[in-house]
Motif scaffolding. Structure first.
Motif, short mmCIF file in Angstrom:
data_model
loop_
_atom_site.label_atom_id
_atom_site.label_comp_id
_atom_site.label_asym_id
_atom_site.label_seq_id
_atom_site.Cartn_x
_atom_site.Cartn_y
_atom_site.Cartn_z
N SER A 34 -11.10 30.67 34.26
CA SER A 34 -10.62 28.77 33.53
C SER A 34 -9.68 28.35 34.93
O SER A 34 -9.36 29.49 35.59
CB SER A 34 -10.13 29.07 32.28
N ARG A 35 -9.28 27.32 34.47
CA ARG A 35 -8.42 26.36 35.87
C ARG A 35 -7.01 27.24 35.37
O ARG A 35 -6.51 27.31 34.06
CB ARG A 35 -8.28 25.04 35.37
N ALA A 36 -5.85 27.04 36.39
CA ALA A 36 -4.57 27.63 36.34
C ALA A 36 -4.07 26.82 35.36
O ALA A 36 -3.01 26.80 35.02
CB ALA A 36 -4.06 26.57 38.25
N THR A 37 -4.06 24.91 35.16
CA THR A 37 -3.45 24.26 34.50
C THR A 37 -4.13 25.19 32.88
O THR A 37 -2.79 24.84 32.30
CB THR A 37 -3.88 22.58 34.55
N GLN A 54 -6.48 34.08 16.31
CA GLN A 54 -6.14 32.61 16.74
C GLN A 54 -6.01 32.14 18.11
O GLN A 54 -6.84 31.19 19.10
CB GLN A 54 -5.73 31.60 15.64
N ILE A 55 -5.10 32.84 18.77
CA ILE A 55 -4.86 32.77 20.18
C ILE A 55 -5.40 33.49 20.36
O ILE A 55 -6.19 32.37 22.05
CB ILE A 55 -3.61 32.56 21.04
N ASP A 56 -6.31 34.33 20.72
CA ASP A 56 -7.48 34.59 21.29
C ASP A 56 -8.97 34.16 21.56
O ASP A 56 -9.46 33.51 22.62
CB ASP A 56 -7.42 36.83 21.22
N ASP A 57 -9.20 33.46 20.45
CA ASP A 57 -10.61 32.88 19.92
C ASP A 57 -9.85 31.18 20.55
O ASP A 57 -11.07 31.41 21.63
CB ASP A 57 -10.81 31.94 19.00
N ASP A 58 -8.99 30.51 20.80
CA ASP A 58 -8.80 29.48 21.55
C ASP A 58 -8.69 29.15 23.02
O ASP A 58 -9.89 28.70 24.07
CB ASP A 58 -7.32 29.18 20.85
N ASN A 59 -8.53 30.40 23.57
CA ASN A 59 -8.39 30.70 25.96
C ASN A 59 -9.63 31.10 24.84
O ASN A 59 -10.26 30.62 26.88
CB ASN A 59 -7.26 31.97 25.56
N GLU A 60 -10.63 32.24 24.63
CA GLU A 60 -11.93 32.28 25.43
C GLU A 60 -12.91 30.98 24.97
O GLU A 60 -13.13 30.61 25.83
CB GLU A 60 -12.64 33.25 24.62
N SER A 61 -12.37 30.17 23.77
CA SER A 61 -13.12 28.58 24.14
C SER A 61 -13.23 27.80 25.18
O SER A 61 -13.54 27.30 25.44
CB SER A 61 -12.98 27.58 22.23
N GLU A 62 -12.06 28.17 25.71
CA GLU A 62 -10.97 27.34 26.55
C GLU A 62 -11.67 27.62 27.79
O GLU A 62 -12.39 26.84 28.56
CB GLU A 62 -9.73 26.61 26.44
N SER A 63 -11.65 28.54 27.87
CA SER A 63 -12.44 29.72 29.44
C SER A 63 -13.51 29.19 29.19
O SER A 63 -13.99 28.73 30.15
CB SER A 63 -11.62 30.54 28.92
N VAL A 64 -14.12 29.94 28.61
CA VAL A 64 -16.23 29.26 28.48
C VAL A 64 -15.90 28.36 29.02
O VAL A 64 -16.81 27.09 29.79
CB VAL A 64 -17.20 29.96 27.01
N SER A 65 -15.50 27.42 28.10
CA SER A 65 -15.58 25.48 28.64
C SER A 65 -15.65 24.40 29.51
O SER A 65 -16.01 24.37 30.66
CB SER A 65 -14.87 24.56 27.28
N GLU A 66 -14.35 25.98 30.79
CA GLU A 66 -14.05 25.34 32.02
C GLU A 66 -14.65 25.67 32.85
O GLU A 66 -13.63 25.74 33.81
CB GLU A 66 -12.68 24.87 31.51
N LYS A 374 -13.97 22.92 21.00
CA LYS A 374 -13.27 23.67 22.60
C LYS A 374 -14.13 23.60 23.05
O LYS A 374 -14.02 23.87 24.58
CB LYS A 374 -12.17 23.87 22.29
N TRP A 375 -14.94 24.81 22.78
CA TRP A 375 -16.29 25.48 23.55
C TRP A 375 -16.81 24.92 24.24
O TRP A 375 -18.23 25.05 25.11
CB TRP A 375 -16.72 27.23 22.72
N VAL A 376 -17.14 23.59 23.77
CA VAL A 376 -17.79 23.24 24.62
C VAL A 376 -17.91 21.93 25.52
O VAL A 376 -17.12 21.16 24.94
CB VAL A 376 -19.05 21.39 22.77
N PRO A 377 -18.91 21.96 26.42
CA PRO A 377 -17.66 21.25 27.71
C PRO A 377 -18.83 19.74 27.66
O PRO A 377 -19.77 20.17 28.53
CB PRO A 377 -18.79 22.24 29.03
#
Length: 472
Positions: A34-37, A54-66, A374-377
């Motif tokens: 994922s990006r630094a931002t 929930q934090i872990d799921d959000d982090n992973e969803s955002e990471s794979v999408s980015e 959020k996991w969808v790019p």
């Protein structure tokens, strides 16, 4: 202060240090994809009101999408250190040095593994402000104006995009019917398959394993290489259009096999690229006394003068490439050469790269204020599907008009603009990140959504008019 109070203070301080260290380790693991931002934004979540799962799921969803790109969002949310330095994508080694893990690749050496969420009773009392670590950007870099950052990004994207178009054309000619004869228009091994495989393989090298090292040298070089060159070297719209053209002739089984075999080959190309790059990185680290960081520090673009020199060189290259493309286009067009479409593609290709880069800001955002899916790019998805639809529409126009001028213009736009607007390297990087995440089914859902949407709309836009109008 009583002895009991002192003991409680020591326990609280030790608990804070342990928690902070674990949080930093988790941040390093997440920054691989994922990006630094986004990592800064994740660390600033209100932990006292959100469950750790929930934090872990959000982090992973955002990471794979980015995993592929976040476009110009990095310029709007870049981080500055106290010395005023800018860091769009902090390099992996800089992060590790800041956190105390010197010179080790957390993936290649398996020294750092993803950390499971901490118990809620440990996380909730902490202040989120304390978890935001000091920016690890070196002090000798400078803060650049916004217009300079945009100019550098777009110039890098344009130059590397044209180089990607030229490389894709050479691979088409090399493996096409004229020379090797492996690929062709009437087979499931479509013309752009070699370039998609090569681009996916190189994405494993320069977009995954050595991503931090390239960013350490220059953030703009990373953007130009991954988004510009590899994104333009690979094309999804050309792949989809060849399968649509097979379908219009009634070869539905070949079209299905073309998608399955193409997805299989590019997926394993990036895996092979990642594995070979990790092995090469380990060899470099073993044989280097000072590590990779010392050898690349000499090439780091870390001053205003170096930024100006790099931008001037890239602008000179861009003007030269466009000038050569314009001259060659006029000569080849007048001589009725088939290479006229190549030079037109080189001229219009950068515009497709720029649009795709701006659309990438939608990756990791999700839908609505709540960030649904959020996991969808969505940026990459929109770029690929829209490019496939426009390519199908232009193919229909080419069938209807059926003149040489129309063929050259339409084919040049398809090859250059639409070929650069769509991408397989970014798509497969996101697919691979989802496949290795906690929810691997998302990778196949994302691939099916992209392929089915593009293919279905291509059937409606291209096949139906050809069937009903009887175009030859």
């Amino acid at each position: 202060m009583s002895l009991q109070e002192k003991s409680s203070a020591v326990v609280m301080e030790e608990g804070y240090r342990g928690t902070n260290d674990t949080e930093l380790r988790r941040s390093v693991s997440n920054d691989r994809t994922s990006r630094a931002t986004s990592s800064l934004r994740r660390r600033s979540l209100s932990l006292s009101h959100v469950q750790p799962s929930q934090i872990d799921d959000d982090n992973e969803s955002e990471s794979v999408s980015e995993a592929g790109d976040i476009g110009d969002r990095a310029l709007h949310s870049n981080r500055h250190s106290e010395s005023g330095s800018v860091c769009l994508f902090p390099s992996e080694d800089v992060q590790l040095q800041s956190y105390g893990f010197w010179g080790r690749d957390p993936v290649a050496s398996k020294g750092i593994s993803p950390v499971t969420p901490l118990p809620e009773e440990i996380i909730s009392p902490l202040s989120t402000d304390a978890m935001i670590s000091e920016d690890p950007t070196p002090e000798n870099t400078i803060r650049l104006p916004k217009f300079f950052e945009y100019g550098s990004c777009m110039t890098h994207l344009a130059v590397f995009g044209i180089l990607g178009v030229l490389t894709r054309y050479l691979l088409q000619k090399l493996f096409g019917p004229g020379l090797v004869g492996v690929t062709g228009d009437e087979t499931i091994l479509y013309l752009d398959l070699p370039s998609n495989m090569v681009g996916s393989f190189l994405m494993g090298w320069f977009g995954v394993v050595f991503k931090g090292d390239i960013s350490y040298v220059s953030d703009y070089l990373l953007i130009g290489l991954s988004t510009g060159y590899l994104g333009s070297l690979t094309t999804f719209s050309g792949w989809n259009q060849k399968m649509v053209e097979l379908s219009v002739e009634g070869h539905w089984v070949f079209a299905l096999l073309g998608f399955l075999i193409g997805l299989f080959l590019v997926a394993y190309s990036i895996i092979f690229g990642v594995e070979t790059a990790r092995g090469f990185r380990q060899i470099l680290e073993r044989n280097s006394v000072c590590g990779i960081t010392s050898s690349r520090r000499r090439w780091r673009v870390d001053s205003y003068k170096r930024h100006l020199v790099a931008l001037a060189v890239l602008l000179l290259m861009l003007s030269s490439l466009w000038s050569i493309g314009g001259i060659q286009l006029r000569e080849e067009f007048n001589s009725s050469s088939s290479e006229a479409q190549l030079w037109l593609g080189c001229i219009v290709g950068p515009f497709g790269v720029w649009i795709r880069w701006f659309l990438a800001r939608l990756n990791g955002r999700g839908l609505g204020k709540t960030g649904l899916l959020k996991w969808v790019p969505f940026g990459t998805l929109i770029a690929n599907v829209s490019a496939a639809c426009v390519m199908a529409a232009l193919s229909t126009v080419k069938k209807a008009v059926n003149t040489r001028t129309c063929d050259v213009v339409v084919t040049g736009i398809q090859f250059g603009f639409l070929g650069c607007l769509s991408t397989v390297s970014t798509f497969i990087a996101e697919f691979n990140a989802m496949r290795e995440s906690k929810y691997p089914w998302r990778a196949y859902a994302y691939a099916m959504a992209t392929i089915c949407s593009s293919f279905g709309l291509g059937i409606l836009i291209y096949c139906v008019p050809v069937w009903t109008r009887g175009y030859k």
